[in-house]
Every structure is written in C-alpha cells, then in structure tokens.
Design an enzyme around this catalytic site. Structure first.
Site, PDB file in Angstrom:
ATOM      1  N   SER A  52       0.835  -1.205   0.000  1.00 43.91           N
ATOM      2  CA  SER A  52       0.000   0.000   0.000  1.00 43.91           C
ATOM      3  C   SER A  52       0.864   1.247   0.000  1.00 43.91           C
ATOM      4  O   SER A  52       2.008   1.234   0.458  1.00 43.91           O
ATOM      5  CB  SER A  52      -0.889   0.024   1.246  1.00 43.91           C
ATOM      6  OG  SER A  52      -1.555  -1.206   1.398  1.00 43.91           O
TER       7      SER A  52
HETATM    8  N1  SAH Z   1       0.054  -4.826   4.332  1.00 44.41           N
HETATM    9  C1  SAH Z   1       0.614  -5.344   3.118  1.00 44.41           C
HETATM   10  C2  SAH Z   1      -0.319  -5.121   1.956  1.00 44.41           C
HETATM   11  C3  SAH Z   1      -0.469  -6.355   1.142  1.00 44.41           C
HETATM   12  S1  SAH Z   1      -1.755  -6.333  -0.058  1.00 44.41           S
HETATM   13  C4  SAH Z   1       1.993  -4.789   2.885  1.00 44.41           C
HETATM   14  O1  SAH Z   1       2.460  -3.948   3.665  1.00 44.41           O
HETATM   15  O2  SAH Z   1       2.649  -5.225   1.935  1.00 44.41           O
HETATM   16  C5  SAH Z   1      -2.997  -7.275   0.727  1.00 44.41           C
HETATM   17  C6  SAH Z   1      -2.696  -8.710   1.009  1.00 44.41           C
HETATM   18  O3  SAH Z   1      -3.892  -9.297   1.520  1.00 44.41           O
HETATM   19  C7  SAH Z   1      -2.290  -9.562  -0.180  1.00 44.41           C
HETATM   20  O4  SAH Z   1      -1.042 -10.106   0.027  1.00 44.41           O
HETATM   21  C8  SAH Z   1      -3.366 -10.651  -0.241  1.00 44.41           C
HETATM   22  O5  SAH Z   1      -2.873 -11.922  -0.623  1.00 44.41           O
HETATM   23  C9  SAH Z   1      -3.862 -10.661   1.186  1.00 44.41           C
HETATM   24  N2  SAH Z   1      -5.171 -11.250   1.406  1.00 44.41           N
HETATM   25  C10 SAH Z   1      -6.306 -11.151   0.665  1.00 44.41           C
HETATM   26  N3  SAH Z   1      -7.300 -11.859   1.222  1.00 44.41           N
HETATM   27  C11 SAH Z   1      -6.788 -12.441   2.357  1.00 44.41           C
HETATM   28  C12 SAH Z   1      -7.301 -13.319   3.346  1.00 44.41           C
HETATM   29  N4  SAH Z   1      -8.558 -13.775   3.327  1.00 44.41           N
HETATM   30  N5  SAH Z   1      -6.483 -13.689   4.348  1.00 44.41           N
HETATM   31  C13 SAH Z   1      -5.197 -13.274   4.420  1.00 44.41           C
HETATM   32  N6  SAH Z   1      -4.649 -12.458   3.500  1.00 44.41           N
HETATM   33  C14 SAH Z   1      -5.433 -12.041   2.472  1.00 44.41           C
END
Ligand code: SAH
Length: 275
Positions: A119
């Site tokens: 993000s």
């Molecule tokens: N906070 C992260 C942002 C990653 S993007 C950072 O700093 O990089 C969001 C993430 O949520 C993705 O990796 C995606 O695979 C994950 N995601 C989506 N649905 C999910 C679920 N049900 N449980 C766990 N992770 C999930």
C-alpha cells in the site's frame, strides 16, 4: 447513523484453517548481525529541509530519503507523531523488488508479486492513525493487533513499533514466506506471521485491541468483529454502494458496534481460502 454490521457474503470456514505450524505463531526468527538497522531515536525535525535525491543503491542514505517521505506525510495531514516516527524508522526499500527500490519512498503503491501490492505510505499512515485514535492505551501503545494481509510485511513492521504484539495473516504462501524473509533483518520479536485465511481472523490471539485489513471484501467478516475487544477498533477497506471501495472504521463498545464509512480507497480484494 449507526448501521449494524452487514453479514459477510462469503462466511469464513470454521474452525480456522491454518497450517499446523501456523497454530503456534512464531516470532520472526532472530539472526546474528546488526540489531535494528538504522534504528534511531525516531524523532524527526519536520522543519529541517531534507534531501530530494532518491537512494541510488539499497540502503544508501535511505534514512534521509525516508525523512523526506515523513515530511511529506506530515504536510499531507498525518499528524500523529508516533505514526510518523514509525514510518520514519522502517526501511520500506527492503520490502520491494530491487528494480523498484528507487520508488520505495514515493507515495505510491508498488507490486510485490502474485498480483498483490504494498500500500502507498499515505494510506498506511492514515489507517494506523485511525487505529491509534480509536484503540491506543493512555500510554499510547496499541495492545494486540491483528493484521489481515501481510503481503510483503511492510505494514506489519511499522505496526511493530506501535503495538505490543502484531499477529499478521496472509493467504498466499509465496508472500507469507517473502514477508518472513523481509522481516528477518529487523528482528521484530513482537511480530507473529501466520499462514491462513484471514477471513476467519485468528481466534487464538483474540481479543484484539485493533484489527487492520489490507484487502477489501463485500462486508466485514463476522469473525473479525467477534475477535475485536470491547473498546477496540477495526479499520478495513470494504465495498460500498455503487461498487466503490471505502475505508470503514468499526468501534466495538459495550453498547454495540458502530460503523463509520470514510474516504474512497483502492485495495486488492479480500479472498477466501489459501494458495
Ligand atoms: N500490508 C501489506 C499489503 C499487502 S496487499 C503490505 O504492507 O505489503 C494485501 C494482502 O492481503 C495480499 O497479500 C493478499 O494476498 C492478502 N489477502 C487477501 N485476502 C486475504 C485473506 N482472506 N487472508 C489473508 N490475507 C489475504
């Protein structure tokens, strides 16, 4: 208006389906070497001019470039000094692909593999401010926090500076492993990485003072609300009318749950299951 929480379109499976090793979260492994790279006092002089050059190599004067990012965040209205200090400490360039290092401190989201993104700093800071406004103790630290969507681990690392314990869950094995690798150097003993479907939360760490999601679904999964402590706050992207996505804040009070819909955001979708 205080609308009640909508039921999730897809209810999470019960019990929580986690890998056996995920049942006992382990702190990020400790390794020999430099403790807390570039750890400093965390205090920034926001008035001090900061360099405009981006790092030409990994870690090269990244502290100054980060200070410039923090300066910009403050100018954009991020007023919480603890959030700014935490963002100033965590080396964001360590979480992105080497080809993208030059953009690591720009206010932009970046690809982290498997179709997911880290993000943008402004959104991370904004969500952390909202969490702290709602759930921080009088001493200013959050208690136990659950993060859904570890991704590359960046936000978990920032949270580690603001919370007593961070439980972060990721549904994609490749990213869970990548986050573990990325976080190793920081030696953050209070970050626990879990592999599993975060739609079901992580009951074994509950109740949480705060829950933060980095992926947006049609509704807030009921498990998250159940696992939130009374007095706790949840911040997550969620689909709202017209197919748009907005930031939603839920506060769990002894009288019930209140929901506030804030600005539009663009997060990757919240998906069920693991892969
Ligand atoms: N906070 C992260 C942002 C990653 S993007 C950072 O700093 O990089 C969001 C993430 O949520 C993705 O990796 C995606 O695979 C994950 N995601 C989506 N649905 C999910 C679920 N049900 N449980 C766990 N992770 C999930």
């Amino acid at each position: 208006m205080k609308p009640t929480v909508k039921p999730a379109v897809k209810r999470p499976g019960f019990p929580v389906r986690l890998e056996p090793d995920a049942g006992t979260p382990s702190a990020t492994k400790k390794v020999a070497g430099r403790a807390h790279p570039e750890r400093d006092t965390g205090i920034f002089d926001f008035k001090k001019p900061t360099p405009t050059a981006l790092p030409s190599g990994v870690g090269l004067d990244s502290k100054a470039v980060r200070a410039r990012m923090v300066h910009k965040l403050a100018a954009q209205g991020i007023a919480d000094a603890q959030v700014l200090a935490a963002m100033g400490q965590v080396e964001r360039h360590r979480f992105v692909d080497s080809a993208l290092v030059n953009q690591a401190y720009e206010d932009t989201s970046l690809p982290i593999g498997l179709g997911q993104t880290i993000s943008k700093p402004n959104v991370v800071a904004r969500m952390l401010c909202l969490l702290r406004e709602g759930a921080a103790s009088p001493q200013g630290k959050l208690g136990r926090v659950l993060e859904i969507g570890t991704g590359c681990g960046y936000q978990a690392a920032v949270l580690a500076h603001l919370a007593q314990e961070v439980y972060s869950i990721e549904r994609l094995r490749g990213l869970h492993d990548k986050a573990r690798e990325n976080l190793r150097v920081f030696r953050l003993a209070n970050v626990h990485l879990l592999f599993g479907d975060g739609m079901a939360g992580y009951a074994r760490g509950a109740p949480y003072a705060a829950i933060i999601a980095a992926a947006g679904g049609e509704a807030i999964p009921p498990a998250w609300v159940e696992q939130l402590a009374i007095g706790g706050r949840l911040v997550a992207p969620m689909h709202v009318a017209g197919g748009a996505q907005a930031l939603v804040v839920l506060d769990k009070t002894p009288q019930g749950v209140t929901q506030t819909v804030l600005e539009a955001v663009h997060f990757v979708p919240l998906k069920s299951g693991t892969s």
